[in-house]
Write a protein that holds these residues in place. Structure first.
Motif, short mmCIF file in Angstrom:
data_model
loop_
_atom_site.label_atom_id
_atom_site.label_comp_id
_atom_site.label_asym_id
_atom_site.label_seq_id
_atom_site.Cartn_x
_atom_site.Cartn_y
_atom_site.Cartn_z
N ASP A 14 0.83 -1.21 0.00
CA ASP A 14 0.00 0.00 0.00
C ASP A 14 0.87 1.26 0.00
O ASP A 14 0.57 2.22 -0.71
CB ASP A 14 -0.95 0.01 1.19
N ALA A 15 1.92 1.26 0.79
CA ALA A 15 2.84 2.40 0.84
C ALA A 15 3.54 2.58 -0.51
O ALA A 15 3.69 3.71 -0.99
CB ALA A 15 3.85 2.23 1.96
N PHE A 16 3.95 1.48 -1.11
CA PHE A 16 4.59 1.53 -2.42
C PHE A 16 3.64 2.13 -3.45
O PHE A 16 4.02 3.01 -4.24
CB PHE A 16 5.04 0.13 -2.84
N ALA A 17 2.39 1.67 -3.45
CA ALA A 17 1.39 2.16 -4.39
C ALA A 17 1.18 3.67 -4.20
O ALA A 17 1.10 4.42 -5.18
CB ALA A 17 0.08 1.41 -4.24
N ALA A 18 1.09 4.11 -2.96
CA ALA A 18 0.91 5.53 -2.68
C ALA A 18 2.11 6.34 -3.16
O ALA A 18 1.94 7.43 -3.72
CB ALA A 18 0.68 5.75 -1.18
N ASP A 19 3.31 5.82 -2.96
CA ASP A 19 4.52 6.51 -3.41
C ASP A 19 4.55 6.63 -4.93
O ASP A 19 4.90 7.68 -5.47
CB ASP A 19 5.77 5.78 -2.93
N VAL A 20 4.18 5.56 -5.62
CA VAL A 20 4.16 5.57 -7.08
C VAL A 20 3.18 6.62 -7.59
O VAL A 20 3.50 7.42 -8.47
CB VAL A 20 3.81 4.18 -7.65
N ARG A 21 1.99 6.65 -6.99
CA ARG A 21 0.97 7.60 -7.44
C ARG A 21 1.36 9.04 -7.13
O ARG A 21 1.09 9.95 -7.92
CB ARG A 21 -0.37 7.23 -6.82
#
Length: 67
Positions: A14-21
């Motif tokens: 989830d943190a990775f996805a937020a960082d990517v976005r």
């Protein structure tokens, strides 16, 4: 405990996805600013363009998996 590790892994994804976005949004904003200044042929713009393509693909893959 396997459950605790699974929860940690999901939080990391989830943190990775937020960082990517977030990075995708930043890159898009920078590109818009450069385009507004008529600087679409610069190396910086081209690098941002390539980065945006990569981030869009990662975001698409994450979204397909519900992240």
């Amino acid at each position: 405990m396997a459950y605790a590790r699974d929860v940690e892994k999901l939080a990391a994804y989830d943190a990775f996805a937020a960082d990517v976005r977030s990075e995708l949004e930043d890159v898009t904003t920078r590109m818009t600013e450069l385009k507004g200044a008529g600087r679409v042929k610069t190396a910086t713009y081209r690098q941002l363009f390539a980065t945006r393509i990569t981030l869009k693909d990662i975001d698409r893959r994450l979204s397909e998996r519900g992240l």
